[in-house]
Scaffold this motif. Structure first.
Motif, PDB file in Angstrom:
ATOM      1  N   LYS A   1       0.744  -1.178  -0.058  1.00 42.68           N
ATOM      2  CA  LYS A   1      -0.014   0.014  -0.162  1.00 42.68           C
ATOM      3  C   LYS A   1       0.917   1.028  -0.095  1.00 42.68           C
ATOM      4  O   LYS A   1       0.818   2.218  -0.660  1.00 42.68           O
ATOM      5  N   GLN A   2       2.037   1.129   0.744  1.00 39.62           N
ATOM      6  CA  GLN A   2       2.895   2.480   1.021  1.00 39.62           C
ATOM      7  C   GLN A   2       3.519   2.407  -0.615  1.00 39.62           C
ATOM      8  O   GLN A   2       3.717   3.549  -1.261  1.00 39.62           O
TER       9      GLN A   2
ATOM     10  N   ALA B   1       1.050   3.888  -3.085  1.00 34.20           N
ATOM     11  CA  ALA B   1       0.777   5.644  -2.496  1.00 34.20           C
ATOM     12  C   ALA B   1       2.031   6.324  -3.196  1.00 34.20           C
ATOM     13  O   ALA B   1       1.713   7.681  -3.661  1.00 34.20           O
ATOM     14  N   GLU B   2       3.196   5.895  -2.731  1.00 31.32           N
ATOM     15  CA  GLU B   2       4.499   6.523  -3.369  1.00 31.32           C
ATOM     16  C   GLU B   2       4.470   6.681  -4.915  1.00 31.32           C
ATOM     17  O   GLU B   2       4.449   7.740  -5.481  1.00 31.32           O
TER      18      GLU B   2
ATOM     19  N   ARG C   1       1.923   9.187  -6.011  1.00 35.38           N
ATOM     20  CA  ARG C   1       2.251  10.471  -5.626  1.00 35.38           C
ATOM     21  C   ARG C   1       3.264  10.968  -6.794  1.00 35.38           C
ATOM     22  O   ARG C   1       3.185  11.890  -6.973  1.00 35.38           O
TER      23      ARG C   1
ATOM     24  N   ALA D   1      -2.121   7.801   0.888  1.00 38.18           N
ATOM     25  CA  ALA D   1      -1.319   7.297   1.708  1.00 38.18           C
ATOM     26  C   ALA D   1      -1.559   6.534   2.996  1.00 38.18           C
ATOM     27  O   ALA D   1      -2.905   6.834   3.209  1.00 38.18           O
ATOM     28  N   LEU D   2      -0.631   6.262   3.662  1.00 36.80           N
ATOM     29  CA  LEU D   2      -0.767   5.235   4.920  1.00 36.80           C
ATOM     30  C   LEU D   2      -1.334   6.278   5.967  1.00 36.80           C
ATOM     31  O   LEU D   2      -0.777   7.365   5.910  1.00 36.80           O
ATOM     32  N   SER D   3      -2.130   6.001   6.851  1.00 33.98           N
ATOM     33  CA  SER D   3      -2.546   6.728   7.979  1.00 33.98           C
ATOM     34  C   SER D   3      -1.347   6.665   8.755  1.00 33.98           C
ATOM     35  O   SER D   3      -0.494   5.931   8.921  1.00 33.98           O
TER      36      SER D   3
ATOM     37  N   ILE E   1       1.479   3.866   9.639  1.00 30.78           N
ATOM     38  CA  ILE E   1       2.883   4.228   9.363  1.00 30.78           C
ATOM     39  C   ILE E   1       3.425   3.479  10.732  1.00 30.78           C
ATOM     40  O   ILE E   1       4.433   2.949  10.727  1.00 30.78           O
TER      41      ILE E   1
END
Length: 277
Positions: free
Chosen positions: A125-126, A129-130, A133, A252-254, A258
């Motif tokens: 997931k990270q 998201a990266e 982004r 993004a991760l919450s 994180i």
């Protein structure tokens, strides 16, 4: 006579073997469990009795959901008997200890695998998201300006001018944006509104464009008290492809996620480091 002697010797050996057989836990009833557990415990060497007690506790607690058998709390004989289960029935002291150790190994293995699965999902997931982004950042706002313009009929009308470059590999059909207008010394913004722009014919990869938007003059954008030269900040919140589907919208991760990811990495390392194992 010889046959009778051999038969008597054989019978005696059977009796001796039967008498020397190790006591076993009997969980057929609570009284039987209490008595048999004590007999099995007494049959063990002194140095094994604490280990036996802990093993019985682990096996008794395994019958209950939500109980942490990796950190067992001591139980007395009656409590063990009350929660006695098929795991310990018919076992000797050494077998009880080995069975409990096996249960702990299996539990630790399951919990490790569960933790690794969570770690893998969070890292994936990270990474998404990266990636998203980075892709969104390839669509850039080169300039953004807000001002009031006088219409042909003499009315003041708000205007937003944007210059955008599509540095991505996708053709864009729509941008969802957020605009904030502020002035020094004023705590609240004059405007803090979301808006969107549907791009006529789309914006091709590598293409730049300048747009002149006319937001609703009867809403916050039309506030005549907004001073000239107010600070206007615009951010791109969402991007859509030529089919109208959202692009690069992985969240993004919450903060909690994180923290969980960092704790799992501290314990198990980064998943990529084990890809060659």
């Amino acid at each position: 006579m010889w046959s009778l002697f051999r038969l008597s010797a054989l019978s005696l050996s059977v009796v001796v073997l039967a008498g020397c057989s190790e006591p076993r836990v009997d969980t057929s009833s609570m009284p039987a469990a209490v008595v048999s557990v004590e007999k099995v415990r007494e049959s063990l060497p002194t140095y094994k009795r604490d280990e036996f007690d802990q093993a019985l506790t682990i096996m008794a607690m395994s019958s209950f959901d939500g109980i942490d058998i990796l950190n067992p709390q001591p139980l007395n004989a009656a409590e063990i008997a009350e929660s006695a289960n098929a795991h310990m029935h018919g076992l000797t002291g050494d077998e009880v200890i080995e069975k409990a150790n096996e249960m702990l190994r299996n539990r630790r293995a399951r919990e490790r695998q569960q933790a690794l699965n969570i770690l893998s999902r969070l890292e994936e997931k990270q990474a998404r998201a990266e990636h998203d982004r980075e892709q969104r950042e390839r669509v850039t706002l080169d300039s953004a300006e807000f001002y009031m313009s006088t219409s042909p009929y003499g009315a003041l009308e708000p205007v937003i001018e944007l210059a955008v470059t599509n540095g991505s590999d996708e053709r864009l059909s729509q941008l969802s944006l957020s605009g904030v207008i502020t002035t020094p010394g004023r705590e609240a913004p004059w405007v803090d509104e979301a808006f969107y722009y549907v791009i006529p014919d789309g914006l091709a990869p590598g293409e730049s464009a300048e747009w002149r938007l006319a937001p609703n003059r009867f809403g916050p954008w039309g506030n005549r008290d907004i001073p000239d030269g107010a600070q206007f900040d615009v951010t791109i919140e969402a991007i859509h492809d030529e089919e109208g589907n959202p692009l690069w919208d992985a969240p993004a991760l919450s903060e909690r996620q994180i923290e969980r990811l960092e704790a799992l990495r501290d314990e198990y390392g980064v998943m990529d480091d084990r890809s060659s194992e």
